[in-house]
Design a protein around this motif. Structure first.
Motif, PDB file in Angstrom:
ATOM      1  N   GLU A  26       0.794  -1.226   0.000  1.00 48.84           N
ATOM      2  CA  GLU A  26       0.000   0.000   0.000  1.00 48.84           C
ATOM      3  C   GLU A  26       0.833   1.286   0.000  1.00 48.84           C
ATOM      4  OE1 GLU A  26      -3.393   0.046  -0.223  1.00 48.84           O
ATOM      5  OE2 GLU A  26      -3.232  -2.134  -0.470  1.00 48.84           O
ATOM      6  N   ASN A  27       2.109   1.212   0.304  1.00 46.84           N
ATOM      7  CA  ASN A  27       2.954   2.398   0.442  1.00 46.84           C
ATOM      8  C   ASN A  27       4.226   2.251  -0.374  1.00 46.84           C
ATOM      9  OD1 ASN A  27       1.621   3.996   2.824  1.00 46.84           O
ATOM     10  ND2 ASN A  27       1.574   1.842   3.400  1.00 46.84           N
ATOM     11  N   LYS A  28       4.684   3.346  -0.937  1.00 45.73           N
ATOM     12  CA  LYS A  28       5.907   3.341  -1.747  1.00 45.73           C
ATOM     13  C   LYS A  28       7.103   3.623  -0.835  1.00 45.73           C
ATOM     14  CE  LYS A  28       7.953   5.285  -5.895  1.00 45.73           C
ATOM     15  NZ  LYS A  28       7.739   6.207  -7.021  1.00 45.73           N
ATOM     16  N   VAL A  29       7.805   2.568  -0.467  1.00 47.85           N
ATOM     17  CA  VAL A  29       8.985   2.680   0.388  1.00 47.85           C
ATOM     18  C   VAL A  29      10.218   2.689  -0.505  1.00 47.85           C
ATOM     19  CG1 VAL A  29      10.330   1.531   2.184  1.00 47.85           C
ATOM     20  CG2 VAL A  29       7.838   1.530   2.310  1.00 47.85           C
ATOM     21  N   LEU A  30      11.128   3.620  -0.242  1.00 51.65           N
ATOM     22  CA  LEU A  30      12.358   3.730  -1.026  1.00 51.65           C
ATOM     23  C   LEU A  30      13.541   3.238  -0.204  1.00 51.65           C
ATOM     24  CD1 LEU A  30      11.874   7.325  -2.494  1.00 51.65           C
ATOM     25  CD2 LEU A  30      11.274   5.158  -3.559  1.00 51.65           C
ATOM     26  N   VAL A  31      14.348   2.386  -0.815  1.00 53.33           N
ATOM     27  CA  VAL A  31      15.591   1.935  -0.197  1.00 53.33           C
ATOM     28  C   VAL A  31      16.713   2.441  -1.087  1.00 53.33           C
ATOM     29  CG1 VAL A  31      16.979  -0.036   0.523  1.00 53.33           C
ATOM     30  CG2 VAL A  31      14.495  -0.106   0.799  1.00 53.33           C
ATOM     31  N   ASN A  32      17.536   3.314  -0.542  1.00 56.81           N
ATOM     32  CA  ASN A  32      18.619   3.950  -1.306  1.00 56.81           C
ATOM     33  C   ASN A  32      18.084   4.608  -2.576  1.00 56.81           C
ATOM     34  OD1 ASN A  32      20.513   3.089   0.612  1.00 56.81           O
ATOM     35  ND2 ASN A  32      20.719   1.127  -0.399  1.00 56.81           N
ATOM     36  N   GLY A  33      16.917   5.234  -2.460  1.00 57.71           N
ATOM     37  CA  GLY A  33      16.336   5.981  -3.566  1.00 57.71           C
ATOM     38  C   GLY A  33      15.542   5.163  -4.571  1.00 57.71           C
ATOM     39  N   GLU A  34      15.494   3.850  -4.406  1.00 56.54           N
ATOM     40  CA  GLU A  34      14.784   2.962  -5.336  1.00 56.54           C
ATOM     41  C   GLU A  34      13.572   2.337  -4.632  1.00 56.54           C
ATOM     42  OE1 GLU A  34      15.621   2.370  -8.564  1.00 56.54           O
ATOM     43  OE2 GLU A  34      17.267   3.796  -8.404  1.00 56.54           O
ATOM     44  N   PRO A  35      12.422   2.270  -5.295  1.00 57.07           N
ATOM     45  CA  PRO A  35      11.260   1.616  -4.675  1.00 57.07           C
ATOM     46  C   PRO A  35      11.541   0.142  -4.398  1.00 57.07           C
ATOM     47  CG  PRO A  35      10.661   2.708  -6.747  1.00 57.07           C
ATOM     48  CD  PRO A  35      12.143   2.766  -6.633  1.00 57.07           C
ATOM     49  N   ASP A  36      11.137  -0.326  -3.228  1.00 55.71           N
ATOM     50  CA  ASP A  36      11.335  -1.733  -2.883  1.00 55.71           C
ATOM     51  C   ASP A  36      10.183  -2.189  -1.997  1.00 55.71           C
ATOM     52  OD1 ASP A  36      12.311  -4.289  -2.284  1.00 55.71           O
ATOM     53  OD2 ASP A  36      14.378  -3.571  -2.310  1.00 55.71           O
ATOM     54  N   ALA A  37       9.514  -3.256  -2.381  1.00 56.32           N
ATOM     55  CA  ALA A  37       8.367  -3.765  -1.631  1.00 56.32           C
ATOM     56  C   ALA A  37       8.619  -5.172  -1.105  1.00 56.32           C
ATOM     57  CB  ALA A  37       7.126  -3.748  -2.518  1.00 56.32           C
ATOM     58  N   ARG A  38       9.884  -5.585  -1.052  1.00 58.17           N
ATOM     59  CA  ARG A  38      10.222  -6.926  -0.559  1.00 58.17           C
ATOM     60  C   ARG A  38      10.468  -6.868   0.942  1.00 58.17           C
ATOM     61  NH1 ARG A  38      15.431  -8.110  -3.583  1.00 58.17           N
ATOM     62  NH2 ARG A  38      15.640  -5.879  -3.258  1.00 58.17           N
ATOM     63  N   ARG A  39       9.589  -7.501   1.704  1.00 62.20           N
ATOM     64  CA  ARG A  39       9.756  -7.436   3.157  1.00 62.20           C
ATOM     65  C   ARG A  39      11.015  -8.156   3.618  1.00 62.20           C
ATOM     66  NH1 ARG A  39       4.727 -11.267   3.880  1.00 62.20           N
ATOM     67  NH2 ARG A  39       5.813 -13.250   3.797  1.00 62.20           N
ATOM     68  N   GLY A  40      11.563  -9.043   2.806  1.00 58.10           N
ATOM     69  CA  GLY A  40      12.797  -9.753   3.137  1.00 58.10           C
ATOM     70  C   GLY A  40      14.053  -9.049   2.674  1.00 58.10           C
ATOM     71  N   ARG A  41      13.923  -7.872   2.078  1.00 63.00           N
ATOM     72  CA  ARG A  41      15.074  -7.099   1.612  1.00 63.00           C
ATOM     73  C   ARG A  41      16.022  -6.845   2.779  1.00 63.00           C
ATOM     74  NH1 ARG A  41      17.051  -2.635  -1.660  1.00 63.00           N
ATOM     75  NH2 ARG A  41      19.121  -2.451  -0.867  1.00 63.00           N
ATOM     76  N   LYS A  42      17.288  -7.185   2.605  1.00 63.56           N
ATOM     77  CA  LYS A  42      18.274  -7.003   3.667  1.00 63.56           C
ATOM     78  C   LYS A  42      18.758  -5.556   3.693  1.00 63.56           C
ATOM     79  CE  LYS A  42      19.821 -11.765   3.522  1.00 63.56           C
ATOM     80  NZ  LYS A  42      20.889 -12.686   3.176  1.00 63.56           N
ATOM     81  N   LEU A  43      18.669  -4.956   4.851  1.00 65.69           N
ATOM     82  CA  LEU A  43      19.164  -3.595   5.059  1.00 65.69           C
ATOM     83  C   LEU A  43      20.453  -3.690   5.858  1.00 65.69           C
ATOM     84  CD1 LEU A  43      15.823  -1.886   6.109  1.00 65.69           C
ATOM     85  CD2 LEU A  43      16.876  -1.906   3.840  1.00 65.69           C
ATOM     86  N   ARG A  44      21.474  -3.033   5.360  1.00 63.14           N
ATOM     87  CA  ARG A  44      22.791  -3.064   6.008  1.00 63.14           C
ATOM     88  C   ARG A  44      23.202  -1.642   6.390  1.00 63.14           C
ATOM     89  NH1 ARG A  44      24.735  -8.204   4.803  1.00 63.14           N
ATOM     90  NH2 ARG A  44      23.693  -9.192   3.057  1.00 63.14           N
ATOM     91  N   ALA A  45      24.279  -1.541   7.134  1.00 62.92           N
ATOM     92  CA  ALA A  45      24.798  -0.231   7.528  1.00 62.92           C
ATOM     93  C   ALA A  45      24.991   0.640   6.291  1.00 62.92           C
ATOM     94  CB  ALA A  45      26.115  -0.383   8.278  1.00 62.92           C
ATOM     95  N   GLU A  46      24.645   1.897   6.419  1.00 69.79           N
ATOM     96  CA  GLU A  46      24.748   2.928   5.380  1.00 69.79           C
ATOM     97  C   GLU A  46      23.583   2.927   4.392  1.00 69.79           C
ATOM     98  OE1 GLU A  46      26.889   5.254   6.064  1.00 69.79           O
ATOM     99  OE2 GLU A  46      27.609   3.966   7.659  1.00 69.79           O
ATOM    100  N   ASP A  47      22.630   2.001   4.518  1.00 68.37           N
ATOM    101  CA  ASP A  47      21.434   2.051   3.682  1.00 68.37           C
ATOM    102  C   ASP A  47      20.532   3.170   4.182  1.00 68.37           C
ATOM    103  OD1 ASP A  47      22.119   0.008   1.966  1.00 68.37           O
ATOM    104  OD2 ASP A  47      20.966  -1.528   3.023  1.00 68.37           O
ATOM    105  N   LYS A  48      19.772   3.743   3.266  1.00 68.13           N
ATOM    106  CA  LYS A  48      18.832   4.813   3.581  1.00 68.13           C
ATOM    107  C   LYS A  48      17.442   4.349   3.180  1.00 68.13           C
ATOM    108  CE  LYS A  48      18.170   8.566   0.985  1.00 68.13           C
ATOM    109  NZ  LYS A  48      18.398   9.857   0.331  1.00 68.13           N
ATOM    110  N   VAL A  49      16.491   4.453   4.108  1.00 68.47           N
ATOM    111  CA  VAL A  49      15.115   4.030   3.852  1.00 68.47           C
ATOM    112  C   VAL A  49      14.203   5.235   4.041  1.00 68.47           C
ATOM    113  CG1 VAL A  49      13.259   2.466   4.519  1.00 68.47           C
ATOM    114  CG2 VAL A  49      15.633   1.718   4.725  1.00 68.47           C
ATOM    115  N   THR A  50      13.376   5.510   3.036  1.00 71.10           N
ATOM    116  CA  THR A  50      12.419   6.603   3.106  1.00 71.10           C
ATOM    117  C   THR A  50      11.018   6.007   3.110  1.00 71.10           C
ATOM    118  OG1 THR A  50      13.937   8.037   1.901  1.00 71.10           O
ATOM    119  CG2 THR A  50      11.639   8.747   2.033  1.00 71.10           C
ATOM    120  N   VAL A  51      10.253   6.358   4.149  1.00 74.48           N
ATOM    121  CA  VAL A  51       8.901   5.834   4.315  1.00 74.48           C
ATOM    122  C   VAL A  51       7.934   7.014   4.304  1.00 74.48           C
ATOM    123  CG1 VAL A  51       7.374   4.483   5.808  1.00 74.48           C
ATOM    124  CG2 VAL A  51       9.816   3.962   5.728  1.00 74.48           C
ATOM    125  N   PRO A  52       6.887   6.967   3.444  1.00 75.63           N
ATOM    126  CA  PRO A  52       5.921   8.066   3.395  1.00 75.63           C
ATOM    127  C   PRO A  52       5.307   8.333   4.773  1.00 75.63           C
ATOM    128  CG  PRO A  52       5.448   6.424   1.685  1.00 75.63           C
ATOM    129  CD  PRO A  52       6.523   5.866   2.556  1.00 75.63           C
TER     130      PRO A  52
END
Length: 76
Positions: A36-62
């Motif tokens: 339902e929401n456009k979440v950006l990981v490092n500036g790219e849309p990503d809707a995978r709940r299993g996406r691995k986030l590591r140090a220095e990643d940036k997540v933008t949530v509406p």
């Protein structure tokens, strides 16, 4: 608003992040939230709940802000 999330492990999943950041109440809501929401990981849309986030990643949530992943060693 910019916030930092300090990782205690090498990575966390996007679903775990949403719960840790207080955006959702339970892990079961992650799939629905990401559909339902456009979440950006490092500036790219990503809707995978299993996406691995590591140090220095940036997540933008509406309506919640921008979050920066930091390793525990960077915490001061």
């Amino acid at each position: 608003m910019k916030k930092e999330i300090f990782l205690k492990t090498q990575y966390i999943t996007l679903g775990q992040f949403l719960k840790i950041a207080g955006i959702i109440d339970s892990g079961g809501q992650a799939k629905w939230f990401l559909q339902e929401n456009k979440v950006l990981v490092n500036g790219e849309p990503d809707a995978r709940r299993g996406r691995k986030l590591r140090a220095e990643d940036k997540v933008t949530v509406p309506n919640a802000g921008t979050f920066f992943m930091r390793s525990k060693q960077q915490e001061k």
